[in-house]
Each structure stands twice: as structure tokens, then as C-alpha cells.
Design a protein around this motif. Structure first.
Motif, PDB file in Angstrom:
ATOM      1  N   ALA A 128       0.832  -1.205   0.000  1.00  0.00           N
ATOM      2  CA  ALA A 128       0.000   0.000   0.000  1.00  0.00           C
ATOM      3  C   ALA A 128       0.862   1.249   0.000  1.00  0.00           C
ATOM      4  O   ALA A 128       0.580   2.218  -0.727  1.00  0.00           O
ATOM      5  CB  ALA A 128      -0.934  -0.012   1.210  1.00  0.00           C
ATOM      6  N   ALA A 129       1.911   1.259   0.816  1.00  0.00           N
ATOM      7  CA  ALA A 129       2.793   2.421   0.852  1.00  0.00           C
ATOM      8  C   ALA A 129       3.494   2.616  -0.490  1.00  0.00           C
ATOM      9  O   ALA A 129       3.637   3.745  -0.978  1.00  0.00           O
ATOM     10  CB  ALA A 129       3.817   2.258   1.973  1.00  0.00           C
ATOM     11  N   ARG A 130       3.901   1.525  -1.107  1.00  0.00           N
ATOM     12  CA  ARG A 130       4.569   1.623  -2.411  1.00  0.00           C
ATOM     13  C   ARG A 130       3.650   2.173  -3.483  1.00  0.00           C
ATOM     14  O   ARG A 130       4.060   2.997  -4.326  1.00  0.00           O
ATOM     15  CB  ARG A 130       5.066   0.229  -2.825  1.00  0.00           C
ATOM     16  N   GLU A 131       2.378   1.765  -3.463  1.00  0.00           N
ATOM     17  CA  GLU A 131       1.449   2.124  -4.536  1.00  0.00           C
ATOM     18  C   GLU A 131       0.636   3.377  -4.247  1.00  0.00           C
ATOM     19  O   GLU A 131       0.203   4.059  -5.189  1.00  0.00           O
ATOM     20  CB  GLU A 131       0.477   0.954  -4.779  1.00  0.00           C
ATOM     21  N   LEU A 132       0.395   3.698  -2.963  1.00  0.00           N
ATOM     22  CA  LEU A 132      -0.593   4.723  -2.629  1.00  0.00           C
ATOM     23  C   LEU A 132      -0.047   5.921  -1.868  1.00  0.00           C
ATOM     24  O   LEU A 132      -0.743   6.933  -1.751  1.00  0.00           O
ATOM     25  CB  LEU A 132      -1.733   4.093  -1.806  1.00  0.00           C
ATOM     26  N   ALA A 133       1.163   5.826  -1.332  1.00  0.00           N
ATOM     27  CA  ALA A 133       1.724   6.968  -0.604  1.00  0.00           C
ATOM     28  C   ALA A 133       2.181   8.042  -1.586  1.00  0.00           C
ATOM     29  O   ALA A 133       2.445   7.774  -2.759  1.00  0.00           O
ATOM     30  CB  ALA A 133       2.893   6.525   0.268  1.00  0.00           C
ATOM     31  N   VAL A 160       9.278   0.420  -0.009  1.00  0.00           N
ATOM     32  CA  VAL A 160       9.574   1.739  -0.590  1.00  0.00           C
ATOM     33  C   VAL A 160      11.057   2.065  -0.541  1.00  0.00           C
ATOM     34  O   VAL A 160      11.505   3.006  -1.201  1.00  0.00           O
ATOM     35  CB  VAL A 160       8.774   2.851   0.112  1.00  0.00           C
ATOM     36  N   GLY A 161      11.816   1.308   0.238  1.00  0.00           N
ATOM     37  CA  GLY A 161      13.230   1.599   0.428  1.00  0.00           C
ATOM     38  C   GLY A 161      13.444   2.406   1.692  1.00  0.00           C
ATOM     39  O   GLY A 161      12.771   3.416   1.916  1.00  0.00           O
ATOM     40  N   VAL A 162      14.347   1.939   2.516  1.00  0.00           N
ATOM     41  CA  VAL A 162      14.538   2.580   3.817  1.00  0.00           C
ATOM     42  C   VAL A 162      14.989   4.028   3.660  1.00  0.00           C
ATOM     43  O   VAL A 162      14.726   4.875   4.530  1.00  0.00           O
ATOM     44  CB  VAL A 162      15.544   1.764   4.664  1.00  0.00           C
ATOM     45  N   ASP A 163      15.635   4.372   2.533  1.00  0.00           N
ATOM     46  CA  ASP A 163      16.117   5.742   2.326  1.00  0.00           C
ATOM     47  C   ASP A 163      14.983   6.743   2.212  1.00  0.00           C
ATOM     48  O   ASP A 163      15.193   7.945   2.406  1.00  0.00           O
ATOM     49  CB  ASP A 163      16.995   5.811   1.072  1.00  0.00           C
ATOM     50  N   ARG A 164      13.774   6.258   1.876  1.00  0.00           N
ATOM     51  CA  ARG A 164      12.635   7.183   1.761  1.00  0.00           C
ATOM     52  C   ARG A 164      11.998   7.489   3.115  1.00  0.00           C
ATOM     53  O   ARG A 164      11.178   8.403   3.206  1.00  0.00           O
ATOM     54  CB  ARG A 164      11.570   6.604   0.823  1.00  0.00           C
ATOM     55  N   LEU A 165      12.323   6.726   4.128  1.00  0.00           N
ATOM     56  CA  LEU A 165      11.713   6.939   5.436  1.00  0.00           C
ATOM     57  C   LEU A 165      12.464   8.042   6.178  1.00  0.00           C
ATOM     58  O   LEU A 165      13.627   7.888   6.547  1.00  0.00           O
ATOM     59  CB  LEU A 165      11.712   5.650   6.258  1.00  0.00           C
ATOM     60  N   GLU A 166      11.780   9.145   6.390  1.00  0.00           N
ATOM     61  CA  GLU A 166      12.395  10.286   7.069  1.00  0.00           C
ATOM     62  C   GLU A 166      12.334  10.121   8.585  1.00  0.00           C
ATOM     63  O   GLU A 166      13.297  10.432   9.299  1.00  0.00           O
ATOM     64  CB  GLU A 166      11.684  11.570   6.652  1.00  0.00           C
ATOM     65  N   ASP A 281      -6.987  -4.111  -7.628  1.00  0.00           N
ATOM     66  CA  ASP A 281      -7.109  -3.244  -8.807  1.00  0.00           C
ATOM     67  C   ASP A 281      -5.874  -2.361  -8.952  1.00  0.00           C
ATOM     68  O   ASP A 281      -5.378  -2.133 -10.064  1.00  0.00           O
ATOM     69  CB  ASP A 281      -8.345  -2.349  -8.689  1.00  0.00           C
ATOM     70  N   VAL A 282      -5.401  -1.837  -7.828  1.00  0.00           N
ATOM     71  CA  VAL A 282      -4.227  -0.958  -7.861  1.00  0.00           C
ATOM     72  C   VAL A 282      -2.996  -1.746  -8.305  1.00  0.00           C
ATOM     73  O   VAL A 282      -2.208  -1.285  -9.135  1.00  0.00           O
ATOM     74  CB  VAL A 282      -3.997  -0.332  -6.469  1.00  0.00           C
ATOM     75  N   LEU A 283      -2.829  -2.944  -7.755  1.00  0.00           N
ATOM     76  CA  LEU A 283      -1.674  -3.759  -8.115  1.00  0.00           C
ATOM     77  C   LEU A 283      -1.735  -4.208  -9.570  1.00  0.00           C
ATOM     78  O   LEU A 283      -0.706  -4.497 -10.178  1.00  0.00           O
ATOM     79  CB  LEU A 283      -1.594  -4.968  -7.196  1.00  0.00           C
ATOM     80  N   ALA A 284      -2.957  -4.238 -10.132  1.00  0.00           N
ATOM     81  CA  ALA A 284      -3.117  -4.612 -11.534  1.00  0.00           C
ATOM     82  C   ALA A 284      -2.972  -3.423 -12.477  1.00  0.00           C
ATOM     83  O   ALA A 284      -3.112  -3.575 -13.697  1.00  0.00           O
ATOM     84  CB  ALA A 284      -4.472  -5.281 -11.746  1.00  0.00           C
ATOM     85  N   GLY A 285      -2.713  -2.244 -11.925  1.00  0.00           N
ATOM     86  CA  GLY A 285      -2.450  -1.081 -12.769  1.00  0.00           C
ATOM     87  C   GLY A 285      -3.454   0.034 -12.700  1.00  0.00           C
ATOM     88  O   GLY A 285      -3.263   1.078 -13.345  1.00  0.00           O
ATOM     89  N   ALA A 286      -4.534  -0.126 -11.924  1.00  0.00           N
ATOM     90  CA  ALA A 286      -5.513   0.958 -11.807  1.00  0.00           C
ATOM     91  C   ALA A 286      -4.924   2.105 -10.988  1.00  0.00           C
ATOM     92  O   ALA A 286      -4.036   1.910 -10.156  1.00  0.00           O
ATOM     93  CB  ALA A 286      -6.793   0.452 -11.149  1.00  0.00           C
ATOM     94  N   ASP A 287      -5.453   3.302 -11.219  1.00  0.00           N
ATOM     95  CA  ASP A 287      -4.963   4.467 -10.480  1.00  0.00           C
ATOM     96  C   ASP A 287      -5.314   4.340  -9.002  1.00  0.00           C
ATOM     97  O   ASP A 287      -6.449   4.024  -8.638  1.00  0.00           O
ATOM     98  CB  ASP A 287      -5.583   5.752 -11.031  1.00  0.00           C
ATOM     99  N   GLY A 288      -4.323   4.629  -8.172  1.00  0.00           N
ATOM    100  CA  GLY A 288      -4.552   4.600  -6.741  1.00  0.00           C
ATOM    101  C   GLY A 288      -4.976   5.932  -6.174  1.00  0.00           C
ATOM    102  O   GLY A 288      -5.821   5.997  -5.290  1.00  0.00           O
ATOM    103  N   ARG A 289      -4.384   6.986  -6.677  1.00  0.00           N
ATOM    104  CA  ARG A 289      -4.769   8.337  -6.261  1.00  0.00           C
ATOM    105  C   ARG A 289      -4.650   9.274  -7.453  1.00  0.00           C
ATOM    106  O   ARG A 289      -3.851   9.038  -8.371  1.00  0.00           O
ATOM    107  CB  ARG A 289      -3.902   8.824  -5.102  1.00  0.00           C
ATOM    108  N   GLU A 290      -5.443  10.325  -7.428  1.00  0.00           N
ATOM    109  CA  GLU A 290      -5.440  11.278  -8.532  1.00  0.00           C
ATOM    110  C   GLU A 290      -4.600  12.505  -8.222  1.00  0.00           C
ATOM    111  O   GLU A 290      -4.189  13.223  -9.132  1.00  0.00           O
ATOM    112  CB  GLU A 290      -6.870  11.706  -8.867  1.00  0.00           C
ATOM    113  N   SER A 291      -4.348  12.773  -6.943  1.00  0.00           N
ATOM    114  CA  SER A 291      -3.553  13.943  -6.598  1.00  0.00           C
ATOM    115  C   SER A 291      -2.811  13.692  -5.295  1.00  0.00           C
ATOM    116  O   SER A 291      -3.168  12.803  -4.509  1.00  0.00           O
ATOM    117  CB  SER A 291      -4.450  15.185  -6.432  1.00  0.00           C
ATOM    118  N   ALA A 292      -1.781  14.499  -5.071  1.00  0.00           N
ATOM    119  CA  ALA A 292      -0.993  14.378  -3.855  1.00  0.00           C
ATOM    120  C   ALA A 292      -1.737  14.889  -2.641  1.00  0.00           C
ATOM    121  O   ALA A 292      -1.290  14.677  -1.500  1.00  0.00           O
ATOM    122  CB  ALA A 292       0.327  15.147  -4.018  1.00  0.00           C
TER     123      ALA A 292
END
Length: 333
Positions: A128-133, A160-166, A281-292
């Protein structure tokens, strides 16, 4: 012969980075309908054992069978949830998984299931963090300081990679938040702090994880920042609840591992007409979010499909390494 795998055996072959694509594939198979996943019965256990409260159960038992089409094995997880167990020095959730040869129907494995459950649930949050954050560095808030809180954070780091965790903020009603934050910082190398207030934890967080057994909302939805991703993994029954109405009202999108079951949890009940989309659906390529700026919620109730896929992953690796103890249950006729 049945191969019995202890928790140490499971731990020695379980790798989150390698498990993440296994869990993602299982989600896509579930989305496509290429699985067998009977309803999950749950029932009270221990009723009548306490002479002072003979009508009160000690806990809950669950049975979770599943089969992914084309897999070598089917699996059935037997789990219990006993809230008083920490006072006994025992885990709240205990699970075992039977692995069955899908061609012959013979039992071939019996696995300690706690770590399997923790890892596959952690991977839900990680994916979820990889696809939706939101993009960029992430501040993570964790409400809860138990086993699943740790696995969620580990899996997010793996995905997401530990380097992205602030930073990581951990909150819990007990002092367990102190040990949890300290251990996560040592393990991941990311600054982690225990905080007393859920509001303080979630304010300005990019990712909010709730991993509790609560029956009441665990943070105020008004404190969420725009763009936050909320990963709720604790509520799996109508009487359980982690999210308040404001969180759901503010969410632009709500996803779930099993939408029909998620709608019946305390988090989503009462929100008639709420659109809950499959996370597959998200893992299959559907949009997870439309804006930040959108707030997005992922509601997880747990699916035995992920147990089956993870059990096969673990069992095959254990067989390859010759791990476990083999026993004979039946004499060959």
C-alpha cells in the motif's frame, strides 16, 4: 510424511523483499477470481472456563482455508485471538498452518503460523505504501506498538526503500511504544520516537498505520494531513474499530483487501454507499490516487489467500534447505 516447521525454521527462510511480489501476485489472483477462499468462520472459545464469568469467552477461534489456482499446495490456517494472553507472557494472536498437496490431498506440512501471518499482513501495508503513498520522503506514524506495528513498519521500509523513510513516530497507551520505537530505529536505521498522543503521532504524517485490537477510534481524523495514506489492519469484525467517521469522510478513496468483508468492520459500517475498491485493482495497474492532496485509506481484514501463498513460499524454501522435522501421521495402506 509431514514436515513440521518451527517458528525458527520459518524465520530462517522468510525475507520481506522476496515475499512482497508473492503477496502482490496473490492479490492479483484473488482479483481475477483464480482462488478458492471459503468464508472464514470465527467463534468464541473458552466459554464456561471462568467460574466467575461462565458466559464470557476467553477468546476467538478462526479457521481460514484457501487455494490459489495452479499452486502446488492448499493451506488452512487455524488461529486464535486471546486478549489476556500478554499477561500470561503469550501472544494475543496464535496461528498454525496446515499445507496440503493439492494433487493428492495429503498433508505435507505443518507450520508455525504467527510469523507467516505477521509477514503477509505487513506486506499489505508495504505494498500500500509503495502504490498509494505520496512521492518523496515519508514520515510514518504507527498507532500500536505490538508485533504487527513492527512488521508493518519493516514491510513499508522493504517496499519503498529505507532511504525514503524520514522518521517514524510510535504511539500506544502503554510504555511499549518506547521499546517499539527503540527497536525499529536500531533495526532500520531510521529516526524513531515514541509519542504519547495519537494526535501528535499522525499530525503531518504521510503514512499512518493502525495496528491495534481496539473497539474505538484510535486517532482523530481531523488531525490527518492532506495527502495522508491510512493503512488500517486491526479491525476485522463488526465490534472492532480503529478509524473514526471523519477519517472516512475525508478519504477520497477507500481500498480493501476484501471489500465485502471490510464493509462489515466497525471502521466502515454505517457508511452506506461508500465505494470500497479492491486493492488488487491498484496492483493490476488501476490508479490509486489522482492527486498528492487526496487522503487514501486501505482497510485490511486479512485474507487466507495471502496465507496460502506465503505458506507455499516458506514451505518450498524450507524443503530446499532441508529444514524442519518430518513425522508420519498415517501408516501407508
Amino acid at each position: 510424511m509431514v514436515r513440521v516447521l518451527s517458528d525458527d525454521d520459518v524465520a530462517s527462510v522468510l525475507d520481506l523483499e522476496e515475499l512482497l511480489p508473492v503477496v502482490a501476485d496473490a492479490f492479483e489472483k484473488q482479483r481475477a477470481g483464480d482462488v478458492e477462499r471459503p468464508e472464514r468462520p470465527h467463534y468464541p472459545i473458552g466459554t464456561g472456563l471462568d467460574p466467575d464469568a461462565p458466559d464470557d469467552p476467553a477468546g476467538t477461534g478462526l479457521c481460514m482455508p484457501a487455494y490459489v489456482h495452479g499452486a502446488d499446495y492448499a493451506a488452512t490456517k487455524l488461529a486464535t485471538v486471546v486478549e489476556d494472553n500478554p499477561e500470561r507472557g503469550l501472544p494475543t494472536v496464535t496461528a498454525q498452518i496446515e499445507v496440503i498437496d493439492a494433487e493428492t490431498g495429503q498433508s505435507v506440512g505443518y507450520l508455525a503460523g504467527n510469523r507467516v501471518t505477521s509477514a503477509r499482513t505487513g506486506c499489505i501495508g508495504g505494498l500500500a505504501a509503495r502504490e498509494l503513498a505520496v512521492d518523496g520522503s515519508l514520515e510514518v506514524a504507527v498507532v500500536g506498538a505490538g508485533t504487527q506495528a513492527r512488521w508493518q513498519t519493516r514491510a513499508i521500509a522493504a517496499a519503498v526503500g529505507v532511504d525514503r523513510l524520514e522518521s517514524i513516530r510510535v504511539t500506544s497507551p502503554s510504555d511499549s511504544r518506547i521499546d517499539c520505537a527503540r527497536d525499529l530505529e536500531a533495526e532500520l536505521g531510521v529516526p524513531a520516537a515514541p509519542v504519547e498522543s495519537p494526535r501528535e503521532a499522525v499530525t503531518d504524517a504521510d503514512v499512518v498505520v493502525t495496528a491495534t485490537t481496539s473497539t474505538e477510534p484510535v486517532f482523530p481524523g481531523g488531525a490527518l494531513a492532506d495527502g495522508a495514506l491510512v493503512i488500517a489492519v486491526g479491525a476485522y469484525a463488526p465490534e472492532m474499530r480503529e478509524l473514526d467517521d471523519e477519517t472516512i469522510a475525508r478519504a477520497a478513496r477507500v481500498f480493501a483487501d476484501v471489500p465485502d468483508e471490510a464493509r462489515e468492520t466497525g471502521d466502515l459500517r454505517g457508511h452506506e454507499g461508500l465505494g470500497v475498491r479492491p486493492f488488487g485493482d491498484v496492483l493490476a495497474g488501476a490508479d490509486g490516487r489522482e492527486s498528492a492532496a487526496e487522503i487514501v485509506v486501505l482497510e485490511s481484514v486479512g485474507t487466507a489467500v495471502l496465507d496460502a501463498a506465503t505458506a507455499e513460499f516458506v514451505f518450498d524454501r524450507a524443503v530446499d534447505r532441508g529444514l524442519g522435522t518430518t513425522v508420519s501421521l498415517y501408516e501407508r495402506e
